[in-house]
Design a protein around this motif. Structure first.
Motif, mmCIF file in Angstrom:
data_model
loop_
_atom_site.group_PDB
_atom_site.id
_atom_site.type_symbol
_atom_site.label_atom_id
_atom_site.label_comp_id
_atom_site.label_asym_id
_atom_site.label_seq_id
_atom_site.Cartn_x
_atom_site.Cartn_y
_atom_site.Cartn_z
ATOM 1 N N LYS A 187 0.839 -1.203 0.000
ATOM 2 C CA LYS A 187 0.000 0.000 0.000
ATOM 3 C C LYS A 187 0.867 1.243 0.000
ATOM 4 N N GLU A 190 -1.415 7.473 0.827
ATOM 5 C CA GLU A 190 -2.601 8.044 0.179
ATOM 6 C C GLU A 190 -2.315 9.385 -0.509
ATOM 7 N N PRO A 221 -5.323 3.997 9.106
ATOM 8 C CA PRO A 221 -6.034 3.402 10.240
ATOM 9 C C PRO A 221 -7.460 2.994 9.875
ATOM 10 N N SER A 226 -4.664 -0.818 7.894
ATOM 11 C CA SER A 226 -4.965 -1.742 9.005
ATOM 12 C C SER A 226 -5.364 -3.101 8.468
ATOM 13 N N THR A 240 7.407 1.646 6.516
ATOM 14 C CA THR A 240 8.169 2.880 6.661
ATOM 15 C C THR A 240 7.183 4.013 6.847
ATOM 16 N N GLU A 263 10.988 1.170 9.574
ATOM 17 C CA GLU A 263 11.833 2.354 9.359
ATOM 18 C C GLU A 263 10.974 3.547 9.726
ATOM 19 N N GLY A 266 12.684 10.374 12.401
ATOM 20 C CA GLY A 266 14.032 10.764 12.805
ATOM 21 C C GLY A 266 14.079 12.237 13.190
HETATM 22 P P1 NAD Z 1 2.566 7.683 8.094
HETATM 23 O O1 NAD Z 1 3.000 6.819 9.212
HETATM 24 O O2 NAD Z 1 1.494 8.670 8.337
HETATM 25 O O3 NAD Z 1 2.053 6.788 6.874
HETATM 26 C C1 NAD Z 1 2.880 5.832 6.250
HETATM 27 C C2 NAD Z 1 2.014 4.770 5.638
HETATM 28 O O4 NAD Z 1 1.326 4.067 6.659
HETATM 29 C C3 NAD Z 1 0.926 5.302 4.706
HETATM 30 O O5 NAD Z 1 0.813 4.428 3.612
HETATM 31 C C4 NAD Z 1 -0.307 5.281 5.592
HETATM 32 O O6 NAD Z 1 -1.508 5.174 4.871
HETATM 33 C C5 NAD Z 1 -0.052 4.036 6.397
HETATM 34 N N1 NAD Z 1 -0.735 3.972 7.691
HETATM 35 C C6 NAD Z 1 -1.065 4.994 8.508
HETATM 36 N N2 NAD Z 1 -1.665 4.528 9.627
HETATM 37 C C7 NAD Z 1 -1.709 3.176 9.516
HETATM 38 C C8 NAD Z 1 -2.198 2.130 10.346
HETATM 39 N N3 NAD Z 1 -2.753 2.374 11.531
HETATM 40 N N4 NAD Z 1 -2.073 0.856 9.909
HETATM 41 C C9 NAD Z 1 -1.494 0.584 8.720
HETATM 42 N N5 NAD Z 1 -1.019 1.537 7.886
HETATM 43 C C10 NAD Z 1 -1.121 2.814 8.284
HETATM 44 O O7 NAD Z 1 3.887 8.377 7.548
HETATM 45 P P2 NAD Z 1 3.987 9.465 6.384
HETATM 46 O O8 NAD Z 1 3.427 10.739 6.907
HETATM 47 O O9 NAD Z 1 3.467 8.886 5.136
HETATM 48 O O10 NAD Z 1 5.569 9.592 6.205
HETATM 49 C C11 NAD Z 1 6.357 10.431 6.962
HETATM 50 C C12 NAD Z 1 7.030 9.680 8.087
HETATM 51 O O11 NAD Z 1 7.764 8.586 7.555
HETATM 52 C C13 NAD Z 1 8.022 10.502 8.861
HETATM 53 O O12 NAD Z 1 7.892 10.210 10.219
HETATM 54 C C14 NAD Z 1 9.382 10.000 8.352
HETATM 55 O O13 NAD Z 1 10.457 10.171 9.224
HETATM 56 C C15 NAD Z 1 9.073 8.571 8.118
HETATM 57 N N6 NAD Z 1 10.033 7.991 7.186
HETATM 58 C C16 NAD Z 1 10.994 7.138 7.665
HETATM 59 C C17 NAD Z 1 11.938 6.606 6.809
HETATM 60 C C18 NAD Z 1 13.001 5.678 7.314
HETATM 61 O O14 NAD Z 1 13.621 5.015 6.503
HETATM 62 N N7 NAD Z 1 13.231 5.592 8.615
HETATM 63 C C19 NAD Z 1 11.908 6.943 5.458
HETATM 64 C C20 NAD Z 1 10.926 7.821 4.999
HETATM 65 C C21 NAD Z 1 9.984 8.338 5.877
#
Ligand code: NAD
Length: 495
Positions: A187, A190, A221, A226, A240, A263, A266
């Protein structure tokens, strides 16, 4: 439909569907959601919105393809050849995918065409090659028993990715998962569904059997996200995204005792010593704070500068930040684009207000740049820096994920290290010094999964990638990715 409109992405509205069992399909509910170009606010795609029922179909297709299909049973050479064709399919669409990635995220085309899309192709090439050379152990205990180990695919892998480097980070999961012989339900975020949806037709052209790769679009969520993490037939989860999301996913995954690779967020520091090459420091910290509008997990939004060079650094860093060029993300001359979304813009600018209220002093930025229509409606934000901060402020502790930095002085090496470590995250850090011994010493003392010295964001895909503390669980990269996406089995033969 996707094919029909994708040749004119600047004017057409894309119709992004789900990709399940080798075919593009609508969501069962018929629901769609809007995807906008954040640089203009214009609608660029209608996206099929998957929910639990669609994810169930995708997982069933993946399960069938794993249990009954040819993919896990193919020779490594056969699988590798197909993944090489996937890489070639991405390369053949380089210009189109780069443009679409920029339209969807707001990032400058010079980044999507030099980093995001080439790396996405390379992720497949790299793991398609690496899988050919990984062996396992054999322990011939004595002449009565022979022990040897096999690496087998885990089964159905659930891969969930964020919006900041959409295709790059998704393929960083897909390539090793598929190379090991797993099938996948993934996935994309969005905010950025478009480029991932092309992987369906690329996979079909490459000869990936139906059901091996399934792409569901939608929200996190209580929705498609989910549904993946809770599904009993998903065997492992690679995620990630934000730390808070990681915590929610870990709870969901605990129910099925699924293995997780995380991941997460940070808040890296750049620790800049007075003996450093200041030209290098300025050029690298400008990249490490404002590349991709600062929307990079590895970014170093906490600049810690040894006091003798603090004023000089601030002056030169400000001049370089103010020289960054705003504009149409599709213009090659643009060096800083739009944030990913209006909602995210509000969150980032909210932190600017919080920092001011906490007593930090705005050194530069903090406002929108002046841009002509249609970019006057975009989510653009000037590079922003605060000084006179203390490390307890929220602006120093929480991940802003935008072009907002703090610059703080320190005196001794101990103090620099203590400040660098004084956050809950531990993903990355950068050290600038000409003193070799200090570089090694400080690198060891910093609690982060990746430490760069006199450079930033140099990524060799063989090396361990991941974070300590609340920045993640596990490491990806090279053999470590292959280990996550496989199960090690020992076989003991009586001789
Ligand atoms: P996010 O956690 O809001 O969403 C990431 C993904 O998870 C999306 O596809 C979202 O739809 C999905 N998601 C959200 N809630 C969920 C749930 N309850 N169950 C399952 N899936 C769910 O993150 P974002 O805003 O898309 O990205 C930014 C974040 O990602 C920042 O915190 C950044 O540091 C982190 N990031 C980390 C790395 C790394 O390698 N450590 C790399 C890139 C981004």
């Amino acid at each position: 439909m996707l094919q029909e409109v994708r040749t004119r992405p600047r004017t057409g509205i894309l119709d992004v569907k789900l990709f399940i069992d080798g075919r593009y399909v609508d969501a069962k509910s018929g629901k769609t959601f809007s995807d906008t170009n954040p640089a203009t606010g214009e609608l660029i795609a209608r996206v099929a919105e998957a929910d639990y029922a669609d994810v169930d179909l995708a997982v069933k297709a993946a399960r069938r393809a794993f249990d009954e299909g040819p993919w896990p049973k193919m020779t490594v050479a056969e699988r590798s050849a197909i993944l090489m064709k996937v890489a070639a399919g991405i390369k053949a669409r380089m210009a189109e995918l780069s443009e679409l990635e920029s339209l969807d995220t707001g990032k400058p085309i010079r980044e999507s065409s030099h980093l995001d899309i080439p790396r996405s192709a390379y992720n497949f090439e790299f793991f398609a090659e690496l899988i050919k050379y990984v062996g396992t152990d054999c322990n011939p205990v004595d002449d009565k028993f022979l022990n040897y180990s096999l690496r087998e695919p885990v089964g159905v892998a659930g891969c969930i990715s964020p919006w900041n480097l959409p295709l790059l980070l998704l393929t960083w999961k897909l390539a090793p998962a598929l190379a090991c012989g797993n099938t996948v339900v993934c996935k994309p975020a969005e905010f950025t569904p478009i480029t991932a949806s092309f992987l369906g037709e690329i996979a079909n052209e490459a000869g990936l059997p139906p059901g091996v790769l399934n792409i569901v679009q939608g929200f996190g969520p209580n929705a498609a996200g989910s549904a993946i993490t809770e599904h009993p037939d998903v065997d492992c989860i690679s995620f990630t995204g934000e730390t808070t999301t990681g915590k929610a996913i870990m709870k969901a995954a605990a129910e099925g005792l699924k293995e997780v690779s995380f991941e997460l967020g940070g808040k890296a520091a750049a620790v800049i010593f007075a003996d450093a090459d200041l030209d290098l420091v300025v050029s690298q910290t400008i990249r490490s704070t404002f590349l991709n509008q600062g929307e990079v997990c590895l970014a170093s939004p906490r600049l810690l500068v040894q006091r003798p060079i603090f004023d000089e650094f601030c002056k030169r860093y400000q001049a370089a930040a103010e020289a960054l060029v705003f504009g149409d993300p599709l213009d090659e001359a643009t060096s800083i684009g739009s944030l990913v979304d209006k909602e995210h813009y509000d969150r980032v600018t909210g932190y600017i207000e919080i920092a001011k209220k906490e007593g930090a002093r705005l050194l530069f930025g903090g406002e929108r740049p002046n841009l002509p229509a249609p970019f006057d409606k975009g989510a653009f934000l000037k590079p922003t820096a605060f000084v006179d901060v203390n490390n307890q402020m929220r602006i120093c502790q929480e991940e802003v994920f935008g072009p907002v930095v703090t610059i703080a002085p320190f005196d001794t090496e101990d103090e620099g290290v203590a400040l660098a470590n004084d956050v809950k995250y531990g993903l990355a850090a950068t050290i600038f010094t000409r003193d070799l011994q200090r570089a090694h010493r400080v690198a060891r003392r910093i609690r982060a999964g990746i430490v760069w010295v006199n450079c930033w964001f140099v990524r060799d895909l063989r090396t361990p990638f991941g974070g300590m503390r609340e920045s993640g669980i596990g490491r990806e990269g090279g053999r470590l990715s292959l280990e996550f996406y496989s199960e090690l089995k020992n076989i003991c033969i009586a001789l």
